[in-house]
Design an enzyme around this catalytic site. Structure first.
Site, PDB file in Angstrom:
ATOM      1  N   SER A  64      19.425   3.737  -4.867  1.00 53.56           N
ATOM      2  CA  SER A  64      20.743   3.574  -5.486  1.00 53.56           C
ATOM      3  C   SER A  64      21.789   4.450  -4.804  1.00 53.56           C
ATOM      4  CB  SER A  64      20.683   3.884  -6.982  1.00 53.56           C
ATOM      5  OG  SER A  64      20.257   5.211  -7.190  1.00 53.56           O
ATOM      6  N   ASN A  76      19.251  -7.798   4.451  1.00 57.55           N
ATOM      7  CA  ASN A  76      18.572  -8.906   3.779  1.00 57.55           C
ATOM      8  C   ASN A  76      18.429  -8.662   2.281  1.00 57.55           C
ATOM      9  OD1 ASN A  76      16.704  -6.868   4.079  1.00 57.55           O
ATOM     10  ND2 ASN A  76      15.038  -8.186   4.741  1.00 57.55           N
ATOM     11  N   ASP A  82       4.335  -8.889   3.504  1.00 58.33           N
ATOM     12  CA  ASP A  82       3.087  -9.364   2.895  1.00 58.33           C
ATOM     13  C   ASP A  82       1.889  -8.710   3.560  1.00 58.33           C
ATOM     14  OD1 ASP A  82       2.383 -10.813   5.196  1.00 58.33           O
ATOM     15  OD2 ASP A  82       3.212 -12.675   4.424  1.00 58.33           O
ATOM     16  N   TYR A  85       1.110  -8.444   7.508  1.00 57.47           N
ATOM     17  CA  TYR A  85       1.818  -7.516   8.401  1.00 57.47           C
ATOM     18  C   TYR A  85       1.119  -6.170   8.324  1.00 57.47           C
ATOM     19  CZ  TYR A  85       5.838  -5.376  10.764  1.00 57.47           C
ATOM     20  OH  TYR A  85       6.661  -4.726  11.656  1.00 57.47           O
TER      21      TYR A  85
END
Length: 154
Positions: A64, A76, A82, A85
């Site tokens: 934050s 992005n 996942d 990788y």
């Protein structure tokens, strides 16, 4: 409790721990000094690679305070890594876009992650109508003018 194999690419960052010892989220740190000019993009190395358990993925989001402290946003908005990788060179990165000139130092906490189970496989049943009440359209919370029209809030 799941066990995750982790490889550190540098000894200059702190070992991973839960935020405040109680949160579901784990901070990730900048693995090298980075200087960015306003409008510049960079993949910032996070100094770790992991072998996630089968059926799990990591969700990576900015802390934050990242925008306030460093003037960068994640391009992005949420990164997903996942379990495939997981090679020895598959270092995690934070895709940063600088909104102002900034410096990020080694070991600065810039993002966080949590491990989530994959979404279960689903199928779609196409219908011509949905019987539930409308809430007032996209972007509506169903309050103010919608309440006067008798919209149902859920």
């Amino acid at each position: 409790m799941e066990t995750i194999k982790i490889k550190y690419f540098t000894d200059k960052i702190d070992k991973l721990t839960y935020i405040g010892g109680v949160s579901d989220w784990i901070d990730l740190r900048c693995a090298q000094d980075v200087e960015l000019r306003a409008g510049e993009f960079r993949l910032i190395p996070l100094g770790v690679a992991m072998k996630l358990p089968k059926g799990y993925e990591a969700h990576i989001v900015p802390r934050s305070s990242t925008f306030k402290n460093f003037g960068v946003i994640q391009t992005n908005h949420m990164g997903i890594i996942d379990e495939s990788y997981c090679g020895g060179g598959d270092q995690w990165h934070f895709p940063a876009y600088a909104l102002r000139d900034t410096k990020i130092r080694v070991n600065d906490r810039i993002c966080q992650f949590r491990i989530m189970e994959h979404q279960p496989r689903i199928c779609f049943d196409e219908v011509s109508e949905l019987a539930d009440h409308d809430r007032g359209g996209f972007g509506s919370t169903g309050i103010s003018g919608d309440m006067r029209k008798g919209a149902v809030n859920s």
